[in-house]
Design an enzyme around this catalytic site. Structure first.
Site, PDB file in Angstrom:
ATOM      1  N   SER A   1       0.780  -0.641   0.093  1.00  0.00           N
ATOM      2  CA  SER A   1       0.284  -0.410   0.032  1.00  0.00           C
ATOM      3  C   SER A   1       0.505   1.274  -0.254  1.00  0.00           C
ATOM      4  CB  SER A   1      -1.141  -0.055   1.243  1.00  0.00           C
ATOM      5  OG  SER A   1      -1.707   1.646   1.071  1.00  0.00           O
TER       6      SER A   1
ATOM      7  N   PHE B   1      -0.531  10.375  -7.899  1.00  0.00           N
ATOM      8  CA  PHE B   1      -0.762   8.440  -7.175  1.00  0.00           C
ATOM      9  C   PHE B   1      -1.006   8.124  -8.421  1.00  0.00           C
ATOM     10  CE2 PHE B   1      -0.892  10.226  -2.507  1.00  0.00           C
ATOM     11  CZ  PHE B   1       0.161  10.389  -2.277  1.00  0.00           C
TER      12      PHE B   1
ATOM     13  N   TRP C   1       2.265   1.813  -3.602  1.00  0.00           N
ATOM     14  CA  TRP C   1       1.483   1.700  -4.149  1.00  0.00           C
ATOM     15  C   TRP C   1       1.333   3.154  -4.639  1.00  0.00           C
ATOM     16  CZ3 TRP C   1      -2.905   4.881  -4.134  1.00  0.00           C
ATOM     17  CH2 TRP C   1      -4.053   4.989  -5.056  1.00  0.00           C
ATOM     18  N   HIS C   2       1.186   4.074  -3.284  1.00  0.00           N
ATOM     19  CA  HIS C   2       1.314   5.800  -2.875  1.00  0.00           C
ATOM     20  C   HIS C   2       2.211   6.578  -3.449  1.00  0.00           C
ATOM     21  CE1 HIS C   2      -1.532   4.700  -0.048  1.00  0.00           C
ATOM     22  NE2 HIS C   2      -2.399   5.662  -0.099  1.00  0.00           N
ATOM     23  N   GLY C   3       3.135   6.188  -3.929  1.00  0.00           N
ATOM     24  CA  GLY C   3       5.008   6.433  -4.459  1.00  0.00           C
ATOM     25  C   GLY C   3       5.968   5.681  -4.658  1.00  0.00           C
TER      26      GLY C   3
END
Length: 482
Positions: A322, A482, A325-327
Site C-alpha cells: 500500500s 498517485f 502504491w502511493h509513490g
C-alpha cells in the site's frame, strides 16, 4: 480539468443537460455520451496519455473475452498473465522505473561502484494507478469465474474511464458499477439534490479546509529547522486535515457528481478521524483501496486463516505494498511500515475487529475512554503522515527529531500564524458537522434536515461564499500524483 476549476463548472452542467436530454432516446447514447465526456475530461490533463488509457481498456476487454472462450486452462492462464504483465509493466515503467534505477545506483555507490543508469524523463500519467486497478480487478474476477466478461465495448470502456472516478477513484469493481451502466436510469430529483449537496461539501473540504491547511503545512514542512517542536507538531496536524480534506473532498465531489447521472459509486471515506484504533482507521480511510488489497492480495495470501504468524506476515505485505502504491519513494514505504507496526498489537491480540460500528452510535457524545482512543489514534496517524509528507527520509527523521526537542512546550509560531485562526475555525466546523452526521454517508447529508428551508439555504450560501473567497488559485488534488 480540476473539479475545483471554472472549466469543470462549465463542463458538468453541459454534460448533465445533454445526458438527461437524451434519456427518452437510448441508454446506448447516454453511455456513449458519458464515455466521450470521460475521454475529453482525461484529454484535458494530457491528450498524449489518452492512448495509454484506451490501450489498457482494449487489452483488458479483449483479455476477458479470450479467457472466457479459451478451450484449455493453459490458454486461459496465458491470457490472464499477459494482461497482468502488461498492465503492471506499464505501471512499473511510468511510476517505479526511476525509483528502482536510482535506488540500485545508490546501492552500488555504497560498495564503491559508480553507475550512471538511464532514467525516464516522463511525467506520470494522471490516474494510472486507479484505472489500472479497475482493469486488474476485472481480469482477476473473470479468471476466478466470479463474473462474466462484458461484451459491449462502450459499456466496458465507460466502467474503466467514467470521469468522476477516473483520476483519483474510488477504485470501482465491475460487480458494482457495470450493472448500473447497463441498466436504464431515470432522473431522480431527490438524488440529484443530494448529489449537489455532497459536491458542495466536497468543495468546502477541498478549497476551504485542504488548500488553506496546505499553506501552513508547507511553510512548516519546508523549513522545519526554523520552528519549535510544538510548531512542527501543529504542522503535522495541518497536513492531516489537508490530506483528509483534499482526498475525501475529491471523493465527495466524485460521488455527488455520479449521483447526478443516476449512478452510485463506492463510498471511499467513513469519518476516519473518529476511529478508536488503527484497524478501524483503515476500515474508514480510502476504503476502495483497502478492500481492493484485502480481496486481491491479503485473502489470496492466506488472509487470517493460517494462524498468527501468517496474519502478521500478510499484514506487513499489505501495508508495504500500500505504501509503495502511493509513490516511488522510501518515505511511502516507511509510512506503510509504520502503519503495519501500529496495527500489529490488535492483529496479535485479535482485537482488530473490536470497533466495527461508528463511535458513540445513537449518542451525542463519546465516552471519556472513546475520546482518549480517538485522540491517541489521531496522534499516531499524524506521526505517520510526517513520513508521507516529507520529501525524503532524512527530512522526515529531522522533522520527528525536531518535534521531540525541548521546544515542544513552546507556543507555536510560524509565518501566517494569526491568519491561520480562520482555518482552525473551519477545521472545528468540519469536525462538528461530520460528528453530527457521522451515521450518514457524508458530512452535510442530514445536518440541516430538521432546519427550515431558509436556514438550510443560508448555510449553503455561507459555504458557497467561503468557497469562492478561497478559490482564487486552483490547487490540484494530492492523490492525482498517485
Amino acid at each position: 480539468m480540476l473539479f475545483n476549476s471554472l472549466q469543470y463548472l462549465i463542463f458538468l452542467p453541459l454534460v448533465f443537460a445533454l445526458y438527461w436530454g437524451m434519456n427518452h432516446r437510448s441508454l446506448k447514447l447516454q453511455n456513449l455520451l458519458l464515455l466521450a465526456a470521460s475521454y475529453y475530461f482525461y484529454a484535458c490533463w494530457d491528450w498524449r496519455f489518452l492512448f495509454l488509457l484506451v490501450f489498457s481498456t482494449g487489452l483488458d476487454y479483449y483479455t476477458g473475452l479470450k479467457m472466457k472462450d479459451a478451450h484449455s486452462v493453459r490458454m486461459k492462464k496465458f491470457w490472464f498473465w499477459l494482461s497482468i504483465g502488461i498492465n503492471v509493466g506499464f505501471l512499473g515503467i511510468f511510476k517505479y522505473y526511476n525509483f528502482f534505477a536510482e535506488s540500485f545506483a545508490e546501492l552500488l555507490s555504497g560498495f564503491g561502484f559508480q553507475a550512471n543508469l538511464w532514467t525516464l524523463q516522463v511525467i506520470l500519467p494522471v490516474g494510472i494507478s486507479f484505472y489500472t486497478f479497475h482493469g486488474l480487478s476485472y481480469v482477476i474476477d473473470i479468471y476466478k469465474n466470479r463474473i462474466e466478461p462484458e461484451r459491449n465495448i462502450v459499456d466496458y470502456s465507460l466502467f474503466v474511464s467514467y470521469f468522476p472516478l477516473l483520476v483519483a477513484g474510488p477504485i470501482e469493481r465491475a460487480t458494482h458499477l457495470l450493472p448500473q451502466i447497463k441498466k436504464r436510469r431515470n432522473f431522480d430529483y431527490t438524488k440529484a439534490v443530494d448529489g449537489l449537496r455532497q459536491i458542495l461539501w466536497g468543495l468546502f473540504k477541498k478549497v476551504v479546509i485542504a488548500d488553506n491547511c496546505a499553506n501552513y503545512a508547507n511553510v512548516i514542512f519546508e523549513n522545519p529547522e526554523a520552528h519549535s517542536g510544538s510548531t512542527l507538531a501543529l504542522g503535522a496536524v495541518f497536513f492531516a486535515f489537508q490530506i483528509y480534506g483534499d482526498f475525501s473532498g475529491y471523493s465527495d465531489i466524485a460521488l455527488g457528481t455520479s449521483r447526478l447521472f443516476g449512478i452510485e459509486l463506492l463510498k471511499n471515506f467513513n469519518y476516519p478521524y473518529f476511529s478508536r484504533d488503527i484497524a478501524e482507521f483503515w476500515r474508514r480511510w480510502h476504503i476502495s483501496l483497502s478492500t481492493w488489497f484485502r480481496d486481491y492480495l491479503y485473502i489470496p495470501l492466506g488472509g487470517s486463516q493460517g494462524g498468527t504468524l501468517m496474519k502478521v506476515r500478510n499484514t506487513f505485505i499489505i501495508f508495504l505494498v500500500s505504501g509503495f502504491w502511493h509513490g516511488a519513494n522510501w518515505t511511502f514505504i516507511v509510512w506503510g511500515l509504520l502503519n503495519a507496526l501500529f496495527i500489529m498489537p490488535s492483529i496479535i491480540l485479535n482485537t482488530n475487529r473490536n470497533n466495527l460500528d461508528i463511535v458513540a452510535k445513537g449518542k451525542n457524545f463519546p465516552t471519556i475512554k472513546e475520546l482518549i482512543q480517538i485522540i491517541l489514534t489521531f496522534g499516531i496517524t499524524c506521526f505517520a503522515w510526517i513520513f508521507f509528507r516529507a520529501k525524503d527520509l532524512d527530512a522526515a527523521f529531522n522533522y520527528v527529531k525536531g518535534i521531540f526537542s525541548d521546544t515542544f512546550f513552546n507556543l507555536p509560531h510560524f509565518a501566517g500564524k494569526y491568519y491561520s485562526f480562520g482555518t482552525m475555525f473551519f477545521i472545528f466546523l468540519l469536525i462538528v458537522i461530520e460528528w453530527l452526521d457521522r451515521e450518514n454517508n457524508y458530512g452535510l447529508q442530514k445536518f440541516l434536515s430538521k432546519k427550515t428551508k431558509m436556514a438550510r439555504w443560508f448555510f449553503y450560501l455561507f459555504l458557497i461564499v467561503f468557497i469562492f473567497i478561497y478559490s482564487g488559485q486552483e490547487q490540484s488534488f494530492i492523490y492525482f500524483q498517485f
